[in-house]
Scaffold this motif. Structure first.
Motif: not given
Lengths: 197, 197
Positions: A12-16, A47-49, B187-189
């Motif tokens: 499983a994974g989480c991109q946050f 730099d985004v997640s 998601t944008m940064s």
């Protein structure tokens, strides 16, 4: 669902992303990272997640702990991301599936009491009957220790952060037992001044 | 895909949150809202997120303009959300579908030059062949004025904010022509100090 590139593991994974609405956002993020043990998950940040991957129990444990330690500062902090499992081709870092099931951050997280509001959406992929799965799951949420309300494109949960994460994890876990590829988006907000927008 | 509760209109929506990583987050959000004309979309905001709904063109126009005006402050600002169309039962505010197709914020947005990084994921719902739709779409992105890279569970786009939103809108629009219910997370940064995490 079938895919030739489908991995055999259930990683499983989480991109946050963690969003401290504060000039001290770097310190808050680094401070939270220092306090959270991420050794049972694969982790990558740009730099985004941030992406963490491994067993379901550890992916939720780490994400919850990072949010709790950031929110503990008292600043207005939010987190937004997507949990995912069964994404065809997602076999990288399978070695993390050998970790034991004991969550590493449950004790320190347990010491933090924090209210939050959360909106989440479940997306069982590749199934024509996906709406039934979603409705069944949303109904289940009502039995948990959180307030549940409908929102556009989402379900809203209010309560203690640990109860919210517990409801999220149970929803995700029960659906992924029936559907191979499941994603779940969520946005959670703590210490928000009301009517902020 | 079929659902008895499916609306006849093709109203789109975006559930999103603007995250200024600054002590001035309230002023930045309110300032952006003041500069953006939202009269062609239905809008609702609470402490977790904002939802705008209407024609695809206006939903993207308003979301892009809000992010641009917030990022223009020079502060580190992010936005995270989910675009959606064809969600069974989503017929509320159909009157907004009578608006003309002219975007209201294109001129003021056009005056703002802003680089950003973005991760997005497309979820065509209720279809066993959804991965093919996703792969085809990601391939199409390569022809646009943005840098495209693979990321875990997502596709990364880098470039000018307006080019990124244009790529997002084209991806979303082309998939929704083939698939009834589509969601797209992003998601944008902008103005991020590098290696922030």
């Amino acid at each position: 669902m079938a895919s030739n590139s489908c991995g055999t593991s259930r990683i499983a994974g989480c991109q946050f992303t963690l969003f401290p609405m504060s000039d001290k956002f770097v310190d808050i993020i680094l401070g939270a990272l220092e306090k959270v043990d991420t050794s049972k998950v694969w982790k990558n940040t740009d730099d985004v997640s941030t992406c963490v991957r491994g067993k379901i129990v550890h992916v939720f444990d780490v994400t919850e702990a990072l949010f709790l330690h950031a929110a503990k500062t008292g600043e207005h902090v939010a987190i937004s991301g997507t949990f995912s499992i069964g994404c065809p081709g997602d076999t990288d870092a399978d070695s993390y599936m050998d970790e034991s099931d004991t969550p590493l951050n449950i004790e320190t997280s347990g010491e933090i009491t924090q209210e939050a509001g959360c909106k989440f959406s479940l997306y069982p992929m590749g199934r024509e009957d996906y709406m039934d799965t979603i409705y069944t799951q949303i109904d289940l949420s009502k039995h948990r220790n959180v307030e549940v309300n409908a929102a556009h494109y989402a379900t809203r949960l209010d309560g203690d952060v640990k109860d919210i994460f517990s409801a999220l994890q149970q929803s995700f876990d029960s659906v992924q037992k029936k559907v191979s590829h499941v994603t779940m988006t969520f946005t959670m907000s703590a210490n928000s001044p009301s009517n902020k927008f």
